[in-house]
Structures are given as C-alpha cells and as structure tokens.
Design an enzyme around this catalytic site. Sequence first.
Site, PDB file in Angstrom:
ATOM      1  N   ARG A  81       1.032  -1.307  -0.188  1.00 38.27           N
ATOM      2  CA  ARG A  81       0.574  -0.142  -0.150  1.00 38.27           C
ATOM      3  C   ARG A  81       0.692   1.522  -0.032  1.00 38.27           C
ATOM      4  NH1 ARG A  81      -4.889   2.083   3.840  1.00 38.27           N
ATOM      5  NH2 ARG A  81      -4.640   4.150   2.053  1.00 38.27           N
ATOM      6  N   ARG A  90      -6.027   2.193  -3.046  1.00 40.31           N
ATOM      7  CA  ARG A  90      -5.880   1.614  -2.051  1.00 40.31           C
ATOM      8  C   ARG A  90      -5.434   0.313  -2.736  1.00 40.31           C
ATOM      9  NH1 ARG A  90     -10.970   3.778   0.851  1.00 40.31           N
ATOM     10  NH2 ARG A  90      -9.098   5.945   1.474  1.00 40.31           N
ATOM     11  N   ASP A  93      -6.538  -1.761   2.393  1.00 41.40           N
ATOM     12  CA  ASP A  93      -6.937  -1.253   2.968  1.00 41.40           C
ATOM     13  C   ASP A  93      -8.054  -1.446   4.204  1.00 41.40           C
ATOM     14  OD1 ASP A  93      -7.758   1.209   4.620  1.00 41.40           O
ATOM     15  OD2 ASP A  93     -10.047   0.972   3.758  1.00 41.40           O
TER      16      ASP A  93
END
Length: 166
Positions: A81, A90, A93
């Site tokens: 990430r 993302r 997440d």
Amino acid sequence: MNRVYIGLGSNVGDRLAYLTKACVELEDVCDILTVSSIYETDPVGIATTHLFLNMAIEAETAFDPPELLKQLKEIEEKLGRKHTKKKTDREIDLDILLYEGMIYRNSMVTIPHPEMELRRFVLVPMAEIAPQVIHPVRGISFLALLQNCPDTSKVVRTDYQLPVTH
C-alpha cells in the site's frame, strides 16, 4: 482475547489477490473466526472510478486497539500500500470496525469505526457475519444499521472465494 471485526478493501491491481494476502497475513495477528462474502462496491468518499472489493472478518486477538492498528498498518505496508494521500485508490485497506462491546478513542484510532454506519460497503458484510451484534454507541444491531443506512451506493455480492482456512 478480544472479539474484533476488521474491514478489508482493495480497488487497484489484483484486488482479490490483495484481499487473499491480507487474510493470510492477518492469521499471524489474530484467530480468524468468520469471513464474509466478497462484495464489489462503488467508491464512497474518494475521487476514483475504480470499483472496490470489500469484505469483513470476525476474529479474536490478544492485541489492544493501538497495537492491532499498528499490526494492520504493517500488513498494508508489507502488501505494497502506498500511503500517499487520504481518500484515494488503495491496494489494500484494513480498518478496525469494532471490538465487540468496546468504545475506545485515542489520537490514532476510534472504535467503533466512526463512519461505518454511513457506509453500505461496511454494513453489508458486517450484517452478513454479525447481524445481531450491537453497535456499542448506537445500541442497535448491524442488521438494523444496514436497514436504516442512508447510503445508496452499489454493493454486489461476488462469487469470489478466498483460498484461506479459517
């Protein structure tokens, strides 16, 4: 041991692979008890057109909220990430949604997650795996939160399966 619920999401790259790898990594941090279905969802609150894959897990952990958050951030970093700016795409997440029965807040983490009751992409998987669990601030079940949620974004159950044991 603490009963905890964690939300997982990915909207770039091989989304299913990111969710799968995150669950494998989470098995080193907690005992995964239940895994929701995987849902394809509209992006909410971020400027992107990339659809998300979202899911939730129920687990038990010995970690307190700050330490669990630290572990989740390390997993996100390990999986690639890029923490550039908030409210963007993302790779992975990981969010602490709830420590069952606990209300907790410090400068790093707020439990229960302060925005989850406004997000169908969180409430749909939570209502699947924990429909009768009571939100400790609202005092109602996750199923009731979902039924009363003002969010109208798309949340569609997929046929994707995670190749992890739990």
